[in-house]
Design a protein around this motif. Sequence first.
Motif, PDB file in Angstrom:
ATOM      1  N   PHE A 172       0.852  -1.185   0.000  1.00 42.62           N
ATOM      2  CA  PHE A 172       0.000   0.000   0.000  1.00 42.62           C
ATOM      3  C   PHE A 172       0.889   1.237   0.000  1.00 42.62           C
ATOM      4  O   PHE A 172       1.785   1.378   0.835  1.00 42.62           O
ATOM      5  N   VAL A 173       0.627   2.135  -0.941  1.00 42.84           N
ATOM      6  CA  VAL A 173       1.426   3.354  -1.051  1.00 42.84           C
ATOM      7  C   VAL A 173       1.101   4.316   0.087  1.00 42.84           C
ATOM      8  O   VAL A 173       1.977   4.999   0.613  1.00 42.84           O
ATOM      9  N   SER A 174      -0.173   4.379   0.490  1.00 38.56           N
ATOM     10  CA  SER A 174      -0.605   5.253   1.583  1.00 38.56           C
ATOM     11  C   SER A 174      -1.162   4.401   2.714  1.00 38.56           C
ATOM     12  O   SER A 174      -1.408   3.204   2.554  1.00 38.56           O
ATOM     13  N   ASN A 175      -1.375   5.020   3.857  1.00 41.79           N
ATOM     14  CA  ASN A 175      -1.931   4.298   5.000  1.00 41.79           C
ATOM     15  C   ASN A 175      -3.346   3.832   4.689  1.00 41.79           C
ATOM     16  O   ASN A 175      -4.206   4.648   4.347  1.00 41.79           O
ATOM     17  N   PRO A 176      -3.626   2.555   4.795  1.00 34.70           N
ATOM     18  CA  PRO A 176      -4.950   2.062   4.422  1.00 34.70           C
ATOM     19  C   PRO A 176      -5.965   2.203   5.547  1.00 34.70           C
ATOM     20  O   PRO A 176      -5.652   2.028   6.726  1.00 34.70           O
ATOM     21  N   ASN A 177      -7.194   2.512   5.150  1.00 31.88           N
ATOM     22  CA  ASN A 177      -8.334   2.497   6.058  1.00 31.88           C
ATOM     23  C   ASN A 177      -9.248   1.367   5.626  1.00 31.88           C
ATOM     24  O   ASN A 177      -9.895   1.447   4.576  1.00 31.88           O
ATOM     25  N   PHE A 178      -9.287   0.295   6.408  1.00 32.74           N
ATOM     26  CA  PHE A 178     -10.114  -0.862   6.086  1.00 32.74           C
ATOM     27  C   PHE A 178     -11.494  -0.633   6.686  1.00 32.74           C
ATOM     28  O   PHE A 178     -11.688  -0.753   7.898  1.00 32.74           O
ATOM     29  N   ASN A 179     -12.472  -0.302   5.822  1.00 31.00           N
ATOM     30  CA  ASN A 179     -13.810   0.047   6.293  1.00 31.00           C
ATOM     31  C   ASN A 179     -14.703  -1.158   6.510  1.00 31.00           C
ATOM     32  O   ASN A 179     -15.778  -1.038   7.087  1.00 31.00           O
ATOM     33  N   SER A 180     -14.285  -2.322   5.996  1.00 31.31           N
ATOM     34  CA  SER A 180     -15.014  -3.566   6.245  1.00 31.31           C
ATOM     35  C   SER A 180     -13.998  -4.697   6.207  1.00 31.31           C
ATOM     36  O   SER A 180     -12.793  -4.466   6.074  1.00 31.31           O
ATOM     37  N   ASN A 181     -14.462  -5.915   6.314  1.00 31.54           N
ATOM     38  CA  ASN A 181     -13.588  -7.060   6.521  1.00 31.54           C
ATOM     39  C   ASN A 181     -12.491  -7.156   5.463  1.00 31.54           C
ATOM     40  O   ASN A 181     -12.709  -6.907   4.276  1.00 31.54           O
ATOM     41  N   VAL A 182     -11.298  -7.540   5.917  1.00 30.96           N
ATOM     42  CA  VAL A 182     -10.153  -7.722   5.026  1.00 30.96           C
ATOM     43  C   VAL A 182      -9.516  -9.065   5.354  1.00 30.96           C
ATOM     44  O   VAL A 182      -9.417  -9.454   6.525  1.00 30.96           O
ATOM     45  N   THR A 183      -9.110  -9.787   4.310  1.00 35.40           N
ATOM     46  CA  THR A 183      -8.508 -11.107   4.482  1.00 35.40           C
ATOM     47  C   THR A 183      -7.146 -11.144   3.816  1.00 35.40           C
ATOM     48  O   THR A 183      -7.008 -10.748   2.652  1.00 35.40           O
ATOM     49  N   LEU A 184      -6.155 -11.613   4.549  1.00 34.39           N
ATOM     50  CA  LEU A 184      -4.810 -11.806   4.016  1.00 34.39           C
ATOM     51  C   LEU A 184      -4.555 -13.300   3.951  1.00 34.39           C
ATOM     52  O   LEU A 184      -4.433 -13.965   4.974  1.00 34.39           O
ATOM     53  N   ASN A 185      -4.498 -13.849   2.721  1.00 37.09           N
ATOM     54  CA  ASN A 185      -4.324 -15.286   2.559  1.00 37.09           C
ATOM     55  C   ASN A 185      -2.893 -15.717   2.863  1.00 37.09           C
ATOM     56  O   ASN A 185      -1.972 -14.907   2.928  1.00 37.09           O
ATOM     57  N   SER A 186      -2.711 -17.026   3.028  1.00 37.69           N
ATOM     58  CA  SER A 186      -1.376 -17.558   3.261  1.00 37.69           C
ATOM     59  C   SER A 186      -0.500 -17.310   2.038  1.00 37.69           C
ATOM     60  O   SER A 186      -0.998 -17.110   0.928  1.00 37.69           O
ATOM     61  N   ASN A 187       0.813 -17.301   2.239  1.00 39.62           N
ATOM     62  CA  ASN A 187       1.807 -17.046   1.188  1.00 39.62           C
ATOM     63  C   ASN A 187       1.773 -15.614   0.670  1.00 39.62           C
ATOM     64  O   ASN A 187       2.311 -15.319  -0.392  1.00 39.62           O
ATOM     65  N   VAL A 188       1.116 -14.725   1.414  1.00 37.57           N
ATOM     66  CA  VAL A 188       1.017 -13.321   1.015  1.00 37.57           C
ATOM     67  C   VAL A 188       1.512 -12.439   2.160  1.00 37.57           C
ATOM     68  O   VAL A 188       1.229 -12.703   3.331  1.00 37.57           O
ATOM     69  N   THR A 189       2.247 -11.387   1.811  1.00 36.42           N
ATOM     70  CA  THR A 189       2.710 -10.408   2.786  1.00 36.42           C
ATOM     71  C   THR A 189       2.052  -9.059   2.493  1.00 36.42           C
ATOM     72  O   THR A 189       2.012  -8.621   1.347  1.00 36.42           O
ATOM     73  N   THR A 204     -15.314  -4.521  12.440  1.00 35.24           N
ATOM     74  CA  THR A 204     -14.864  -5.250  11.256  1.00 35.24           C
ATOM     75  C   THR A 204     -13.790  -6.260  11.662  1.00 35.24           C
ATOM     76  O   THR A 204     -13.255  -6.222  12.766  1.00 35.24           O
ATOM     77  N   THR A 205     -13.474  -7.181  10.734  1.00 38.97           N
ATOM     78  CA  THR A 205     -12.533  -8.263  11.027  1.00 38.97           C
ATOM     79  C   THR A 205     -11.403  -8.276  10.019  1.00 38.97           C
ATOM     80  O   THR A 205     -11.627  -8.167   8.811  1.00 38.97           O
ATOM     81  N   MET A 206     -10.181  -8.415  10.527  1.00 33.41           N
ATOM     82  CA  MET A 206      -9.019  -8.653   9.673  1.00 33.41           C
ATOM     83  C   MET A 206      -8.552 -10.078   9.923  1.00 33.41           C
ATOM     84  O   MET A 206      -8.139 -10.422  11.047  1.00 33.41           O
ATOM     85  N   ALA A 207      -8.620 -10.920   8.910  1.00 32.50           N
ATOM     86  CA  ALA A 207      -8.172 -12.302   9.020  1.00 32.50           C
ATOM     87  C   ALA A 207      -6.777 -12.406   8.427  1.00 32.50           C
ATOM     88  O   ALA A 207      -6.591 -12.291   7.219  1.00 32.50           O
ATOM     89  N   LEU A 208      -5.779 -12.606   9.290  1.00 35.61           N
ATOM     90  CA  LEU A 208      -4.385 -12.667   8.863  1.00 35.61           C
ATOM     91  C   LEU A 208      -3.938 -14.120   8.802  1.00 35.61           C
ATOM     92  O   LEU A 208      -3.676 -14.759   9.822  1.00 35.61           O
ATOM     93  N   ASN A 209      -3.855 -14.649   7.589  1.00 36.52           N
ATOM     94  CA  ASN A 209      -3.332 -15.991   7.376  1.00 36.52           C
ATOM     95  C   ASN A 209      -1.928 -15.940   6.790  1.00 36.52           C
ATOM     96  O   ASN A 209      -1.263 -16.957   6.680  1.00 36.52           O
ATOM     97  N   GLY A 210      -1.506 -14.734   6.396  1.00 34.98           N
ATOM     98  CA  GLY A 210      -0.164 -14.530   5.872  1.00 34.98           C
ATOM     99  C   GLY A 210       0.650 -13.691   6.831  1.00 34.98           C
ATOM    100  O   GLY A 210       0.582 -13.883   8.051  1.00 34.98           O
ATOM    101  N   ILE A 211       1.392 -12.704   6.318  1.00 37.22           N
ATOM    102  CA  ILE A 211       2.292 -11.885   7.133  1.00 37.22           C
ATOM    103  C   ILE A 211       1.935 -10.415   6.942  1.00 37.22           C
ATOM    104  O   ILE A 211       1.813  -9.937   5.826  1.00 37.22           O
ATOM    105  N   LEU A 212       1.785  -9.706   8.050  1.00 35.29           N
ATOM    106  CA  LEU A 212       1.580  -8.262   8.018  1.00 35.29           C
ATOM    107  C   LEU A 212       2.822  -7.593   8.578  1.00 35.29           C
ATOM    108  O   LEU A 212       3.193  -7.811   9.737  1.00 35.29           O
ATOM    109  N   ALA A 224     -13.354   0.176  17.994  1.00 38.89           N
ATOM    110  CA  ALA A 224     -14.177  -0.561  18.951  1.00 38.89           C
ATOM    111  C   ALA A 224     -14.928  -1.681  18.254  1.00 38.89           C
ATOM    112  O   ALA A 224     -15.586  -1.470  17.238  1.00 38.89           O
ATOM    113  N   GLY A 225     -14.802  -2.887  18.785  1.00 38.11           N
ATOM    114  CA  GLY A 225     -15.490  -4.031  18.211  1.00 38.11           C
ATOM    115  C   GLY A 225     -14.777  -4.665  17.038  1.00 38.11           C
ATOM    116  O   GLY A 225     -15.224  -5.681  16.513  1.00 38.11           O
TER     117      GLY A 225
END
Length: 275
Positions: A172-189, A204-212, A224-225
């Motif tokens: 991401f070039v700029s700071n991201p604002n995740f307004n709803s669910n985001v998923t990071l799959n495996s093998n992805v950074t 909202t939910t961030m599912a991290l299966n890879g690397i952040l 909150a939440g």
Amino acid sequence: LNVASYDGATAATDESKLIVAGTFNSNGGTINISGQHTKVNTYAIDLSGATLGGSSSTLIQLLATASNNETMYLKLAGKTIGNLTINRPGQITQMTNASNGYIASGKTFTLTDGTFSAGASTLFVTGSMTLTAGTLTVSSGNITLDGGSQTITNNSVGLCRLVLAGTGTKTFVSNPNFNSNVTLNSNVTLAIPASGTATLAASTTMALNGILNLASGQTLALGAGAQVTLAGSLSTDMLKVNANANVSMANGAAITVNSGGLLQVRGTSADNVST
């Protein structure tokens, strides 16, 4: 190729604009589509009967005109297209339900202005994504980045139901604002190199299966939440968990706070802060 706009008066302008029922070889050039009648069975683009060939190098631009701009409907019908640019300030461009679309490798999906809605469909972007201004909305579908290493020029545009798939690093070039669910799959950074804060909106939910990976001085702030479900790894200088937010770790997951960094958990009171 300029496709006539809807003028609000002539019946013929109510009709679908670009219908491909045979073979279309995309080897360059530009198709401009301006204005559209707002009927769900009237399409700005209908590729349901198309056979697409060539190098997917044609630029399709969905544009606004001075008046009579209404919702544009896209029926991509599972086809792969080249560069797609949407520049329709104050207007909606909507994918029809259950009609996924694909942006080819090496090509770009660009939202210059206006609202782009994937609805219940999914837009797969194998190339890059540039968000200059406007709004992304998705109901039950997704916007999926499924190529190798990809760049997202997001500016201040909020991100909606984003799936980071494929392989490599999604930067991401700029700071991201995740307004709803985001998923990071495996093998992805997921890489956020700019200084500042990446925000996960409330509930909202961030599912991290890879690397952040957050760069030095960056913060991941949970509203909150909000919830981070961690099956991969999180490496950060600062993780800020606000009241009623949650970080859930699966067996084998890891949170690494870099030397000199900070893990901050905030309670319901402003004075209730644990570091």
